[in-house]
Design a protein around this motif. Structure first.
Motif, PDB file in Angstrom:
ATOM      1  N   CYS A  52       0.750  -1.106   0.095  1.00 20.04           N
ATOM      2  CA  CYS A  52       0.031  -0.078   0.060  1.00 20.04           C
ATOM      3  C   CYS A  52       0.653   1.333   0.068  1.00 20.04           C
ATOM      4  O   CYS A  52       0.407   2.306  -0.631  1.00 20.04           O
ATOM      5  N   SER A 120      -6.866   0.414  -1.536  1.00 24.89           N
ATOM      6  CA  SER A 120      -5.972   1.523  -1.133  1.00 24.89           C
ATOM      7  C   SER A 120      -6.123   2.726  -1.859  1.00 24.89           C
ATOM      8  O   SER A 120      -6.413   3.673  -1.366  1.00 24.89           O
ATOM      9  N   SER A 130      -2.594   5.300   3.715  1.00 26.91           N
ATOM     10  CA  SER A 130      -2.424   4.082   2.675  1.00 26.91           C
ATOM     11  C   SER A 130      -1.873   3.044   3.701  1.00 26.91           C
ATOM     12  O   SER A 130      -2.282   1.869   3.449  1.00 26.91           O
TER      13      SER A 130
END
Length: 187
Positions: A52, A120, A130
């Motif tokens: 992410c 995300s 994130s």
């Protein structure tokens, strides 16, 4: 509602297993043994968190990245992470490499990891958000795996009718549990 209970409920409902039905095959593999459960949980959490963070950077560098190409770009990110993890494990030592490589193989291209990266991208507004989304999703995966591990022997025993024993019973359990958790999160 207490903050701790709210956090637990959020981790449950943010869990990609229950909300998006991602990672079912990996979670069933982790439910079969204690050592695989821990290794898979740690690896999925590591991959979702780091992934992410990297994909947030990609989204910032290439804001015009078309949504049609985004999955391919994220799969490329996972491929690079896969290679880096294997190289890192090899550098640490052969026993460590032999012990953890199966978790890298099983978890890197898991649809729960890719699904986390895609979700995300749509939801995160900052690097911290994130990373938090990745960590919570990975930990939610662990909690979901633990919830399945607790009932796995009962879902696969001889008392369950043969027509639903095993994988069908697991899918039914996950479906019912996801509805209950979703209903608990409705405000």
């Amino acid at each position: 509602m207490t903050p701790f209970l709210s956090l637990i409920l959020t981790a449950f409902t943010a869990n990609l297993i229950f909300t998006k039905a991602l990672g079912i095959s990996t979670i069933t593999a982790s439910a079969k043994s204690k050592t695989d459960f821990v290794g898979i949980g740690l690896m999925v959490t590591l991959l979702t968190t780091v992934g992410c963070g990297i994909t947030y950077g990609i989204n910032r560098l290439f804001p015009a990245l078309d949504t049609a190409y985004r999955p391919a770009a994220y799969i490329l990110v996972l491929a690079v992470l896969y290679i880096l993890l294997l190289v890192l494990l090899q550098a640490v030592g052969r026993p460590t490499f032999l012990r953890f490589r199966k978790y890298v193989h099983l978890c890197t291209f898991n649809c729960a990891v890719l699904g986390t990266l895609l979700l995300s991208a749509a939801q995160s507004t900052s690097l911290a958000a994130s990373l938090q989304f990745g960590a919570v999703s990975g930990l939610g995966f662990v909690v979901g795996a633990w919830a399945l591990k607790a009932v796995y022997p009962k879902l696969t025993c001889d008392r369950v009718p043969a027509s639903v024993r095993g994988y069908p019973a697991i899918l039914l359990y996950i479906g019912i549990l996801s509805m209950a958790l979703y209903a608990a999160n409705i405000k």
